[in-house]
Design a protein around this motif. Structure first.
Motif: not given
Length: 596
Positions: A282-300
């Motif tokens: 579950a921890v690894f799955l949640v990390m993958g699910l949050e990856l898109n938002a984290i990447v977008a915020e880093n780009f911003e």
């Protein structure tokens, strides 16, 4: 209803990914991260922000508890010194060095938050242990990696919580940084002390309470809440609830053979293995699910991913460099210990105890006057029960020390083993889970910090996990021959247990479990054949023979508990023997139930 569907889908994904991982040759956690990342890219998927408290309270306590229950006690005790060094000193050193690095490369980061991020990246993951086991590396190396991955989680998380609190206090301006720094060590020591005391008490009460509960389902329900019972009061008293969960797990795991029934032990083993699988996935799955938002915020906010990737690469290099330096000193110290002259001293002490027990020697003098008049002393009164207990205790300690020395010399640590210990120090589930506990109130750079933790964890698993088998082949480490040693040790232990069963048969009044005695003709019929399973074709007393076999199993289990504390046998051998006795007992009880 939507939440229920999501939970069901997540469990199914975790199960399928775990089953497919060996066939694909890819670590299961990496598959889950990729699946979570792919799902997060779907336009109709909205990933809600997960409260870090759910990870800290709902995931980490049972995850650490389940690992602590399965800890190999004897080998852990023997190498507690180096394991403690890897788990405490190395974590603190790595966190401080990483904190300095982050203060240099991340402008404006608070020193306490920098050390907190260092603490997140410091603990190793148990996934390396499963890889090393398959490669046939020395069992001692595996034990050290297991112990380290368990204890360093608690150390890192205590340090993380302390540093976040320090950063919050400094940010609000309630007190100065100097005062926060001076208060760190007492706060850390208090957190560990309270956790050890409460965890030990909860673990002991868990053993006693569950030994009294006969209902199997109720017993399992009690077992599920133990890590939370240890966690919550410890946190209220200012201690580390995670350390308390670890201590409760260790106490429970080591007392299970004495207090739990065979059904309880087998049920716990399967249940906690399942819980560990689901929570880690579950921890690894949640990390993958949050990856898109984290990447977008880093780009911003940070002009792309280059900053985070570069910082993560530097952090991983620093972690490996610090670990290599520390492990080099550790291997050198352990090699000196194995070459010591302790064997001669232990053999001399054993001979001395034999002479004392036989009345051929005097007790050691206690002062100079008695030393001068040693020949006038009377032999030790070996008939005194107090003296007998003291001699037995001293014999046990000498025997245990001799077994420990044999263990060190049979499996010495060399520079090749040190290289494996260094490269097997991968980051994983605890790093990801700890990163999730960072909230936006703690730091304005949360997206960057979480992305750094994610990159270090995944990069470590991919780089070190995929190359670890190649490193073992390159070093040409000789296989320790554990399989031959295991068979010889298991045969010796089985013989000792059979002797205990035969000795029980010689008791003048052997009783069934209900207190009644066995027929005298049955005892004459059985004799030494009770070392083998009963024959169903025996006509007169098939049920009596089943009952007698259960009594023999109980005698063998009592003997197994006695030899467990002596250190003469390894934990795998003891657990294998206990599992065989449990399986025999459950089978016999089932057959007796069918006869009713």
């Amino acid at each position: 209803m939507e939440i229920l569907v999501v939970v069901i889908a997540a469990i199914l994904v975790i199960a399928v990914a775990t089953a497919l991982a060996p066939r694909l040759g890819i670590a299961g956690p990496l598959i889950l991260v990729l699946i979570g990342g792919a799902v997060s890219l779907l336009p109709f998927v909205q990933v809600p922000e997960i409260d870090p408290e759910w990870i800290l309270v709902g995931v980490l306590p049972p995850l650490l508890y389940s690992a602590a229950v399965a800890l190999p006690a004897i080998e852990f005790r023997r190498d507690f010194g180096p394991i403690a060094g890897l788990s405490f000193l190395l974590v603190l050193l790595s966190a401080v060095v990483l904190g300095v690095f982050f203060m240099i490369v991340i402008p404006g980061i608070h020193p306490a938050i920098a050390v907190a991020l260092g603490a997140i990246l410091s603990p190793t993951d148990a996934v390396a242990t499963s890889i090393v086991k398959r490669l046939g590396v020395s069992r001692r190396v595996v034990t050290m990696l297991e112990g380290e991955s368990l204890l360093n989680d608690a150390t890192a998380l205590v340090l993380l919580r302390t540093m976040i609190a320090a950063g919050a206090v400094a940010t609000t301006g309630v007190t100065g940084d100097t005062e926060v720094g001076l208060g760190f060590l007492p706060a850390f020591a208090w957190g560990v002390l309270v956790a050890v005391v409460i965890g030990g008490i909860v673990g002991y009460l868990n053993l006693r309470l569950r030994a009294l509960i006969g209902h199997s389902a109720a017993n399992t329900a009690v077992g599920f809440v133990v890590p939370f019972v240890a966690y919550l009061p410890t946190e209220e008293l200012g201690g580390s609830g995670l350390v308390a969960a670890v201590v409760a797990g260790i106490v429970t795991g080591q007392g299970a053979a004495r207090w739990f029934t065979p059904e309880q032990r087998r049920s716990d083993e399967h249940n906690w293995r399942t819980i560990e699988l689901v929570l880690e996935g579950a921890v690894f799955l949640v990390m993958g699910l949050e990856l898109n938002a984290i990447v977008a915020e880093n780009f911003e906010n940070h002009n792309g991913l280059g900053t985070g990737v570069a910082i993560a690469a530097g952090a991983l290099a620093i972690v490996l460099a610090v670990r290599a330096a520390y492990v080099s000193l550790l291997v050198w110290a352990q090699s000196r210990r194995a070459r010591g002259r302790r064997r001669e001293r232990l053999e001399s002490m054993s001979t001395r105890l034999d002479e004392l027990a036989a009345g051929r020697a005097w007790a050691p003098p206690t002062d100079g006057r008695r030393r001068q008049n040693r020949r006038r002393q009377e032999p030790l009164p070996v008939d005194d029960p107090h003296v007998q207990r003291r001699l037995a205790s001293m014999r046990a300690r000498v025997s245990r020390a001799m077994s420990d020395l044999n263990y060190y010399q049979a499996s010495p640590l060399g520079w090749k083993h040190g290289a494996i210990i260094v490269w097997a120090g991968m980051r994983g589930v605890v790093t990801l889970a700890a990163a999730q506990t960072l909230s936006r109130d703690d730091t304005t750079d949360r997206a960057l910090l979480v992305f750094i933790a994610f990159t270090v964890a995944v990069g470590s698993l991919m780089l070190q996990g995929f190359t670890l088998p190649w490193l073992v082949r390159l070093l040409k480490i000789e296989r320790p021959g554990d399989e031959l040693l295991d068979r010889a040790e298991q045969s010796e232990l089985d013989e000792e247990l059979r002797d205990a069963a035969l000795a029980a048969l010689e008791q003048p009044a052997l009783h069934r479990r209900d207190g009644s005695t066995f027929p005298e003709e049955l005892m004459q019929l059985v004799g030494s054949r009770m070392a083998e399973p009963p024959d169903d074709e025996t006509t007169a007393s098939a049920r009596d023979m089943l009952e007698l076999r259960l009594v023999m199993i109980e005698a063998m289990r009592d003997r197994l508990n006695e030899v467990t504390s002596g250190g003469g046998y390894s934990t795998p051998a003891l657990r294998h023997a206990l599992a065989e006795l449990d399986a025999d007992q459950l089978s016999l009880e089932l057959r007796l139930g069918d006869d009713d």
